[in-house]
Motif scaffolding. Sequence first.
Motif, PDB file in Angstrom:
ATOM      1  N   LEU A  75       0.834  -1.207   0.000  1.00 10.52           N
ATOM      2  CA  LEU A  75       0.000   0.000   0.000  1.00 10.52           C
ATOM      3  C   LEU A  75       0.867   1.255   0.000  1.00 10.52           C
ATOM      4  O   LEU A  75       0.605   2.207  -0.744  1.00 10.52           O
ATOM      5  CB  LEU A  75      -0.943  -0.018   1.203  1.00 10.52           C
ATOM      6  N   LYS A  76       1.911   1.252   0.793  1.00 10.40           N
ATOM      7  CA  LYS A  76       2.822   2.405   0.851  1.00 10.40           C
ATOM      8  C   LYS A  76       3.473   2.651  -0.515  1.00 10.40           C
ATOM      9  O   LYS A  76       3.569   3.791  -0.968  1.00 10.40           O
ATOM     10  CB  LYS A  76       3.884   2.183   1.922  1.00 10.40           C
ATOM     11  N   ASN A  77       3.890   1.575  -1.171  1.00  7.18           N
ATOM     12  CA  ASN A  77       4.506   1.707  -2.498  1.00  7.18           C
ATOM     13  C   ASN A  77       3.511   2.244  -3.528  1.00  7.18           C
ATOM     14  O   ASN A  77       3.885   3.006  -4.416  1.00  7.18           O
ATOM     15  CB  ASN A  77       5.078   0.373  -2.960  1.00  7.18           C
ATOM     16  N   TYR A  78       2.259   1.855  -3.391  1.00  7.81           N
ATOM     17  CA  TYR A  78       1.225   2.399  -4.291  1.00  7.81           C
ATOM     18  C   TYR A  78       1.148   3.916  -4.132  1.00  7.81           C
ATOM     19  O   TYR A  78       1.117   4.656  -5.121  1.00  7.81           O
ATOM     20  CB  TYR A  78      -0.134   1.757  -3.996  1.00  7.81           C
ATOM     21  N   PHE A  79       1.108   4.391  -2.907  1.00 13.57           N
ATOM     22  CA  PHE A  79       1.016   5.835  -2.682  1.00 13.57           C
ATOM     23  C   PHE A  79       2.256   6.564  -3.175  1.00 13.57           C
ATOM     24  O   PHE A  79       2.164   7.646  -3.751  1.00 13.57           O
ATOM     25  CB  PHE A  79       0.751   6.142  -1.211  1.00 13.57           C
ATOM     26  N   GLU A  80       3.406   5.979  -2.966  1.00  8.61           N
ATOM     27  CA  GLU A  80       4.631   6.616  -3.456  1.00  8.61           C
ATOM     28  C   GLU A  80       4.640   6.676  -4.973  1.00  8.61           C
ATOM     29  O   GLU A  80       5.142   7.639  -5.558  1.00  8.61           O
ATOM     30  CB  GLU A  80       5.848   5.883  -2.908  1.00  8.61           C
ATOM     31  N   SER A  81       4.077   5.663  -5.641  1.00  5.13           N
ATOM     32  CA  SER A  81       4.000   5.696  -7.111  1.00  5.13           C
ATOM     33  C   SER A  81       3.030   6.778  -7.592  1.00  5.13           C
ATOM     34  O   SER A  81       3.117   7.239  -8.719  1.00  5.13           O
ATOM     35  CB  SER A  81       3.579   4.330  -7.665  1.00  5.13           C
ATOM     36  N   GLN A  82       2.100   7.179  -6.720  1.00  2.00           N
ATOM     37  CA  GLN A  82       1.146   8.252  -7.034  1.00  2.00           C
ATOM     38  C   GLN A  82       1.657   9.621  -6.543  1.00  2.00           C
ATOM     39  O   GLN A  82       0.899  10.588  -6.530  1.00  2.00           O
ATOM     40  CB  GLN A  82      -0.206   7.956  -6.373  1.00  2.00           C
ATOM     41  N   ASN A  83       2.906   9.672  -6.108  1.00  4.01           N
ATOM     42  CA  ASN A  83       3.527  10.885  -5.538  1.00  4.01           C
ATOM     43  C   ASN A  83       2.785  11.388  -4.303  1.00  4.01           C
ATOM     44  O   ASN A  83       2.671  12.590  -4.068  1.00  4.01           O
ATOM     45  CB  ASN A  83       3.638  12.002  -6.583  1.00  4.01           C
ATOM     46  N   HIS A  86       4.961   9.959   2.511  1.00  4.67           N
ATOM     47  CA  HIS A  86       4.898  10.117   3.970  1.00  4.67           C
ATOM     48  C   HIS A  86       3.559   9.679   4.556  1.00  4.67           C
ATOM     49  O   HIS A  86       2.977  10.352   5.398  1.00  4.67           O
ATOM     50  CB  HIS A  86       5.218  11.561   4.379  1.00  4.67           C
ATOM     51  N   ARG A  87       3.085   8.544   4.112  1.00  6.17           N
ATOM     52  CA  ARG A  87       1.850   7.960   4.636  1.00  6.17           C
ATOM     53  C   ARG A  87       2.199   6.787   5.532  1.00  6.17           C
ATOM     54  O   ARG A  87       3.077   5.984   5.222  1.00  6.17           O
ATOM     55  CB  ARG A  87       0.950   7.451   3.509  1.00  6.17           C
ATOM     56  N   THR A  88       1.508   6.686   6.639  1.00 13.80           N
ATOM     57  CA  THR A  88       1.611   5.511   7.499  1.00 13.80           C
ATOM     58  C   THR A  88       0.495   4.570   7.073  1.00 13.80           C
ATOM     59  O   THR A  88      -0.672   4.939   7.092  1.00 13.80           O
ATOM     60  CB  THR A  88       1.449   5.898   8.978  1.00 13.80           C
TER      61      THR A  88
END
Length: 135
Positions: A75-83, A86-88
């Motif tokens: 899930l964290k990698n998904y958010f990083e791919s969407q720019n 810093h999400r927990t």
Amino acid sequence: MKILKYFLCLITSVIILNVTASAKNKCVPKVYVFGLAASFNDSIVYLTNIQELDSAWIDDKNDFLANRSDYSYQLKNYFESQNINHRTCIVSYALKRKDINKKYQKIKNKYTKGGNFDIRYINNDDFKFSVIKPE
């Protein structure tokens, strides 16, 4: 006396090794999961839909989802791919549909109560968890 201490240490070591080695993972037909991502920097909370994982692995002793942290990293990698950095990220799971529905509703109520958070839902088309087989 030294032999007795050595023998007790040896037996203790063997017992500890047996206890930790006996924890095995088993494959179950279905596990239900959802993910939550939040940040301390803003009020946006992301929530995935409840998803079914086929042939997921759980710990035989305590029914914990094996490699739970790896699911959070998906899930964290998904958010990083969407720019969206810093999400927990956390993942909640259950073996029964009614149990995961209760957990989902509890989390949803926590963040909708008071109107302090902006909840954004992630569709299964945008993000889907992948089963991770333990090593």
